[in-house]
Design a protein around this motif. Structure first.
Motif, PDB file in Angstrom:
ATOM      1  N   SER A 196      12.146  14.199  -6.491  1.00 59.89           N
ATOM      2  CA  SER A 196      13.089  14.382  -5.539  1.00 59.89           C
ATOM      3  C   SER A 196      12.804  13.953  -3.955  1.00 59.89           C
ATOM      4  O   SER A 196      13.687  14.036  -3.246  1.00 59.89           O
ATOM      5  N   GLU A 197      11.432  13.691  -3.639  1.00 55.56           N
ATOM      6  CA  GLU A 197      11.316  13.279  -2.294  1.00 55.56           C
ATOM      7  C   GLU A 197      11.858  12.215  -1.942  1.00 55.56           C
ATOM      8  O   GLU A 197      12.184  12.136  -0.585  1.00 55.56           O
ATOM      9  N   ASN A 198      11.926  11.221  -2.771  1.00 60.14           N
ATOM     10  CA  ASN A 198      12.690  10.012  -2.327  1.00 60.14           C
ATOM     11  C   ASN A 198      13.255   9.188  -3.583  1.00 60.14           C
ATOM     12  O   ASN A 198      13.527   9.704  -4.677  1.00 60.14           O
ATOM     13  N   GLY A 245       2.611   0.349  -2.643  1.00 60.92           N
ATOM     14  CA  GLY A 245       1.739  -0.119  -3.704  1.00 60.92           C
ATOM     15  C   GLY A 245       2.338   0.333  -5.000  1.00 60.92           C
ATOM     16  O   GLY A 245       2.146  -0.258  -6.041  1.00 60.92           O
ATOM     17  N   LYS A 246       3.157   1.463  -5.228  1.00 61.58           N
ATOM     18  CA  LYS A 246       3.978   1.636  -6.391  1.00 61.58           C
ATOM     19  C   LYS A 246       4.851   0.309  -6.638  1.00 61.58           C
ATOM     20  O   LYS A 246       5.009   0.020  -7.892  1.00 61.58           O
ATOM     21  N   GLY A 247       5.438   0.161  -5.583  1.00 61.54           N
ATOM     22  CA  GLY A 247       6.379  -1.263  -5.777  1.00 61.54           C
ATOM     23  C   GLY A 247       5.787  -2.516  -5.984  1.00 61.54           C
ATOM     24  O   GLY A 247       6.105  -3.364  -6.838  1.00 61.54           O
ATOM     25  N   CYS A 251       0.908  -1.256   0.102  1.00 61.40           N
ATOM     26  CA  CYS A 251       0.023   0.024   0.011  1.00 61.40           C
ATOM     27  C   CYS A 251       0.970   1.262  -0.016  1.00 61.40           C
ATOM     28  O   CYS A 251       2.016   1.145   0.721  1.00 61.40           O
ATOM     29  N   SER A 252       0.254   2.326  -0.627  1.00 60.41           N
ATOM     30  CA  SER A 252       0.893   3.528  -0.675  1.00 60.41           C
ATOM     31  C   SER A 252       2.300   3.548  -1.438  1.00 60.41           C
ATOM     32  O   SER A 252       2.362   3.106  -2.607  1.00 60.41           O
ATOM     33  N   ARG A 253       3.364   3.970  -0.669  1.00 58.51           N
ATOM     34  CA  ARG A 253       4.562   3.790  -1.570  1.00 58.51           C
ATOM     35  C   ARG A 253       5.008   2.401  -2.000  1.00 58.51           C
ATOM     36  O   ARG A 253       5.528   2.003  -2.977  1.00 58.51           O
TER      37      ARG A 253
HETATM   38  C1  MCU Z   1       1.166   6.921  -2.097  1.00 58.60           C
HETATM   39  O1  MCU Z   1       1.465   7.551  -0.804  1.00 58.60           O
HETATM   40  C2  MCU Z   1       2.677   8.115  -0.947  1.00 58.60           C
HETATM   41  C3  MCU Z   1       3.003   9.368  -1.598  1.00 58.60           C
HETATM   42  O2  MCU Z   1       3.129   9.050  -3.111  1.00 58.60           O
HETATM   43  C4  MCU Z   1       4.410   9.969  -1.267  1.00 58.60           C
HETATM   44  O3  MCU Z   1       4.529  10.961  -2.158  1.00 58.60           O
HETATM   45  C5  MCU Z   1       4.162  10.100   0.169  1.00 58.60           C
HETATM   46  O4  MCU Z   1       5.485  10.820   0.680  1.00 58.60           O
HETATM   47  O5  MCU Z   1       4.032   9.134   0.904  1.00 58.60           O
HETATM   48  C6  MCU Z   1       2.922   8.178   0.761  1.00 58.60           C
HETATM   49  C7  MCU Z   1       2.848   7.125   1.534  1.00 58.60           C
HETATM   50  O6  MCU Z   1       3.658   6.191   1.389  1.00 58.60           O
HETATM   51  O7  MCU Z   1       2.333   7.250   2.662  1.00 58.60           O
HETATM   52  C8  MCU Z   1       2.450   5.991   3.478  1.00 58.60           C
END
Ligand code: MCU
Length: 379
Positions: free
Chosen positions: A244-246, A186-188, A182-184
């Protein structure tokens, strides 16, 4: 329920992974384009149409190369030897959870928790190159051996370990594996499912930009004056700030984050690469998850599943009204139908296309060629 896998990887060899389809020879390098719509899945980069199932497999290999070149970075092949150990659990099929399993699963399913941060760190921009993926391959392995890629690569090694030990030792059938996150994570999960073909069901949850939303659509959402505010208390989040966030993306992507239309790919290619295997997406209407972009992009993905004759093998559900990463009760029966079909071998998946968010596809896919007349099998 919990399997702990300790995988020791020995003597890695460097090089570039192949698509697995020896007849396909994608180019070493693709040129930037100028395409404001979503790139056409039914046409190769050289303009040739996708006609047969074999063509589609080659187009999938091309999508993989393009996404690696522009956004994700390339990655090494599996090591030439691998040793796995395992504390046996029970249950035949299994769901691999990147960072945990946050979707409901039936008791017949084992859960494998993949501690992904140990594989490749994701604790801000300065964490690039940390984790056992980089210990093996070097922190500078192609500037692109980044977070998302490392996830996909490490998930492949978990599958290697399960295959090596076999069902008699692990209690897990390595031919019936799901992936979720889920979330980041979930991208993975989406990227791991797209690139690791031994995964039979992919379940990304609330992935946000870099996962289910298409970059072009996300850009349009921002440019339409809507502000996508990132948590917690963050500012508006254009693509360049997500990058650039991560360390989720390749540094090669930086050059294109203000010029997305130059990339001959977008994230509808990720479901295209999962097809014909099972894909169930659970989304939310939280503003910073870019719900219109994920709805539009994944509907484009569903159009691709439809085009290769397996429409219902991909489900998309955005119901909203729940906290981030809380799976809504209203979606449970649909998810279970996918788990039953793709992990437990029972029944057919429900036809799932639900979104409480408006998103029009025609202006994004209007230039696509006609879909081929094929039906893929093997999902
Ligand atoms: C999908 O949520 C991510 C989001 O894309 C990021 O920009 C943020 O910093 O972190 C979110 C996340 O993984 O929250 C748990």
């Amino acid at each position: 329920m919990l399997i702990v896998l300790l995988i020791l990887l020995l003597r890695p060899i460097l090089g570039v992974a192949t698509s697995g389809n020896e007849k396909c020879s994608p180019s070493d390098k693709y040129e930037p384009v100028s395409e404001t719509q979503l790139p056409d899945p039914w046409k190769f980069a050289n303009g040739k149409p996708v006609v047969t199932a074999a063509d589609f497999a080659c187009r999938q290999a091309e999508m993989s190369k393009i996404l690696q070149q522009f956004e994700l970075g390339d990655f090494p092949p599996p090591p030439d030897s691998l040793q796995a150990t395992c504390r046996p659990s029970y249950g035949e099929p299994a769901m691999i959870g990147i960072g945990g399993v946050l979707v409901p699963t039936p008791p017949e399913l084992a859960c494998i928790i993949f501690a992904n941060d140990a594989c490749a760190a994701q604790s801000g921009a300065s964490s690039r190159g940390r984790g056992w993926f980089y210990d093996l391959h070097g922190s500078s392995y192609s500037a692109g051996a980044l977070r998302a890629w490392a996830w996909a690569w490490c998930v492949g090694r978990i599958v290697d370990g399960l295959e090596q030990l076999g069902a008699a030792t692990t209690g897990i059938n390595p031919a019936r594996l799901g992936i979720t996150g889920c979330s980041r994570n979930g991208k993975g999960a989406l990227i791991a499912g797209a690139f690791e073909k031994r995964i039979t069901l992919t379940v990304p949850q609330e992935s946000g930009a870099g996962g289910c939303p298409c970059w072009r659509m996300y850009d349009a959402e921002l440019n339409s004056g809507r502000r996508i505010i990132m948590p917690p208390g963050g500012g508006p989040s254009p693509i360049w700030s997500i990058v650039s966030e991560n360390v989720w993306f390749s540094q090669m992507f930086n050059e294109f984050v203000r010029n997305i239309s130059a990339i001959p790919a977008d994230h509808h290619f990720l479901p295209a690469m999962v097809a014909p295997r099972g894909l169930f997406i659970s989304e939310n209407n939280i503003d910073w998850l870019a719900p219109a972009s994920s709805t539009g992009c994944m509907r484009a993905g569903r159009a691709i599943y439809n085009g290769v004759g397996v429409k219902t093998s991909m489900g998309f559900a955005l119901r909203g009204g729940h906290n981030h990463c809380m799976f809504p009760a209203a979606g449970e029966a649909d998810l279970l139908s996918f788990i039953n079909r793709f992990l437990l071998g029972k029944g057919e998946p429900n036809d799932v296309d639900v979104s409480i968010v408006q998103s029009s596809l025609s202006s994004w896919v209007g230039r696509w060629s006609a879909a081929p007349n094929i039906t893929l099998s093997g999902g």
